[in-house]
Design an enzyme around this catalytic site. Sequence first.
Site, PDB file in Angstrom:
ATOM      1  N   HIS A  17     -27.638   2.313  32.232  1.00 49.40           N
ATOM      2  CA  HIS A  17     -26.844   1.084  32.044  1.00 49.40           C
ATOM      3  C   HIS A  17     -25.393   1.321  32.471  1.00 49.40           C
ATOM      4  O   HIS A  17     -24.796   0.487  33.153  1.00 49.40           O
ATOM      5  CB  HIS A  17     -26.867   0.663  30.573  1.00 49.40           C
ATOM      6  CG  HIS A  17     -28.234   0.320  30.034  1.00 49.40           C
ATOM      7  ND1 HIS A  17     -28.730   0.820  28.860  1.00 49.40           N
ATOM      8  CD2 HIS A  17     -29.203  -0.488  30.531  1.00 49.40           C
ATOM      9  CE1 HIS A  17     -29.931   0.335  28.637  1.00 49.40           C
ATOM     10  NE2 HIS A  17     -30.255  -0.458  29.643  1.00 49.40           N
ATOM     11  N   LYS A  41     -37.948  -8.257  19.501  1.00 49.75           N
ATOM     12  CA  LYS A  41     -37.967  -6.800  19.351  1.00 49.75           C
ATOM     13  C   LYS A  41     -37.393  -6.426  17.986  1.00 49.75           C
ATOM     14  O   LYS A  41     -36.680  -7.195  17.371  1.00 49.75           O
ATOM     15  CB  LYS A  41     -37.140  -6.142  20.459  1.00 49.75           C
ATOM     16  CG  LYS A  41     -37.712  -6.374  21.851  1.00 49.75           C
ATOM     17  CD  LYS A  41     -36.940  -5.612  22.906  1.00 49.75           C
ATOM     18  CE  LYS A  41     -37.534  -5.840  24.296  1.00 49.75           C
ATOM     19  NZ  LYS A  41     -36.747  -5.151  25.335  1.00 49.75           N
ATOM     20  N   ARG A  90     -35.019  -0.256  38.533  1.00 48.81           N
ATOM     21  CA  ARG A  90     -35.201   1.191  38.630  1.00 48.81           C
ATOM     22  C   ARG A  90     -36.373   1.529  39.521  1.00 48.81           C
ATOM     23  O   ARG A  90     -36.323   2.409  40.351  1.00 48.81           O
ATOM     24  CB  ARG A  90     -35.428   1.790  37.243  1.00 48.81           C
ATOM     25  CG  ARG A  90     -34.227   1.746  36.338  1.00 48.81           C
ATOM     26  CD  ARG A  90     -34.623   1.971  34.918  1.00 48.81           C
ATOM     27  NE  ARG A  90     -35.612   0.978  34.503  1.00 48.81           N
ATOM     28  CZ  ARG A  90     -36.063   0.834  33.277  1.00 48.81           C
ATOM     29  NH1 ARG A  90     -35.669   1.644  32.332  1.00 48.81           N
ATOM     30  NH2 ARG A  90     -36.931  -0.109  32.977  1.00 48.81           N
ATOM     31  N   SER A 128     -34.228   2.912  27.531  1.00 50.75           N
ATOM     32  CA  SER A 128     -33.899   2.997  26.099  1.00 50.75           C
ATOM     33  C   SER A 128     -35.135   3.405  25.298  1.00 50.75           C
ATOM     34  O   SER A 128     -35.056   4.207  24.362  1.00 50.75           O
ATOM     35  CB  SER A 128     -33.396   1.642  25.596  1.00 50.75           C
ATOM     36  OG  SER A 128     -32.255   1.262  26.303  1.00 50.75           O
TER      37      SER A 128
HETATM   38  O1  PNS Z   1     -32.919  -5.141  28.147  1.00 49.92           O
HETATM   39  P1  PNS Z   1     -33.980  -6.206  28.159  1.00 49.92           P
HETATM   40  O2  PNS Z   1     -34.708  -6.235  26.829  1.00 49.92           O
HETATM   41  O3  PNS Z   1     -34.913  -6.076  29.329  1.00 49.92           O
HETATM   42  O4  PNS Z   1     -33.194  -7.591  28.326  1.00 49.92           O
HETATM   43  C1  PNS Z   1     -33.884  -8.815  28.347  1.00 49.92           C
HETATM   44  C2  PNS Z   1     -32.901  -9.988  28.212  1.00 49.92           C
HETATM   45  C3  PNS Z   1     -32.078  -9.836  26.952  1.00 49.92           C
HETATM   46  C4  PNS Z   1     -31.980 -10.032  29.410  1.00 49.92           C
HETATM   47  C5  PNS Z   1     -33.730 -11.303  28.153  1.00 49.92           C
HETATM   48  O5  PNS Z   1     -34.705 -11.196  27.165  1.00 49.92           O
HETATM   49  C6  PNS Z   1     -32.864 -12.522  27.882  1.00 49.92           C
HETATM   50  O6  PNS Z   1     -32.219 -13.009  28.769  1.00 49.92           O
HETATM   51  N1  PNS Z   1     -32.877 -12.994  26.622  1.00 49.92           N
HETATM   52  C7  PNS Z   1     -32.095 -14.135  26.208  1.00 49.92           C
HETATM   53  C8  PNS Z   1     -33.012 -15.349  25.965  1.00 49.92           C
HETATM   54  C9  PNS Z   1     -33.336 -16.037  27.280  1.00 49.92           C
HETATM   55  O7  PNS Z   1     -32.485 -16.582  27.948  1.00 49.92           O
HETATM   56  N2  PNS Z   1     -34.623 -15.999  27.646  1.00 49.92           N
HETATM   57  C10 PNS Z   1     -35.116 -16.567  28.896  1.00 49.92           C
HETATM   58  C11 PNS Z   1     -34.920 -15.570  30.030  1.00 49.92           C
HETATM   59  S1  PNS Z   1     -35.612 -16.150  31.510  1.00 49.92           S
END
Ligand code: PNS
Length: 160
Positions: A17, A41, A90, A128
């Site tokens: 990150h 989560k 990645r 993570s």
């Molecule tokens: O690190 P991660 O868990 O892969 O991140 C995922 C994240 C937080 C970017 C995604 O779940 C997100 O954008 N969550 C906010 C809710 C939302 O907007 N959901 C629709 C995404 S298309």
Amino acid sequence: MKTVIYPGSFDPFTNGHLDLVERARCLFDKVVVAVAVNSGKNPLFTLEERRQLIVESCTDMPNVEVIAFEGLLVNAVKELKADAILRGLRAFSDFEYELQMALMNRELLKGCETIFLTPQLENSYVSSTLIKEVARLGADFAAHVPPPVARALSRRRNLL
Ligand code: PNS
């Protein structure tokens, strides 16, 4: 003034990150790292702990801001008037999920673009989830996370 928002769960923030933040801050005037509540989560660190660990990991980066957000990412994009969303790629296995999110976000907010950056090779296998597993099983993880995260993870190891 070009702003990019870098969203994620960051549970915890890794060198992968950090690598992306460092790349993005050379390309944009401002990088906003946005820590998501992510109710699906069960995070090891609270939202505020995750945010604070990123702040401590990016102390020498004046054009980096760290926020927490709840709800839709596109709402945070609108509020911040961000020019783009940043996500890391990645490996090929990341691609399908990232493509779906990028397309959904663009549907939810017209003109909302997602850009992808790749970390350097030595950070490309770090996640993570893997860091937490390595920590839980008692191996050394310090080389893969910024020092503030390494200290916090050592203290929290018993909960893994
Ligand atoms: O690190 P991660 O868990 O892969 O991140 C995922 C994240 C937080 C970017 C995604 O779940 C997100 O954008 N969550 C906010 C809710 C939302 O907007 N959901 C629709 C995404 S298309």
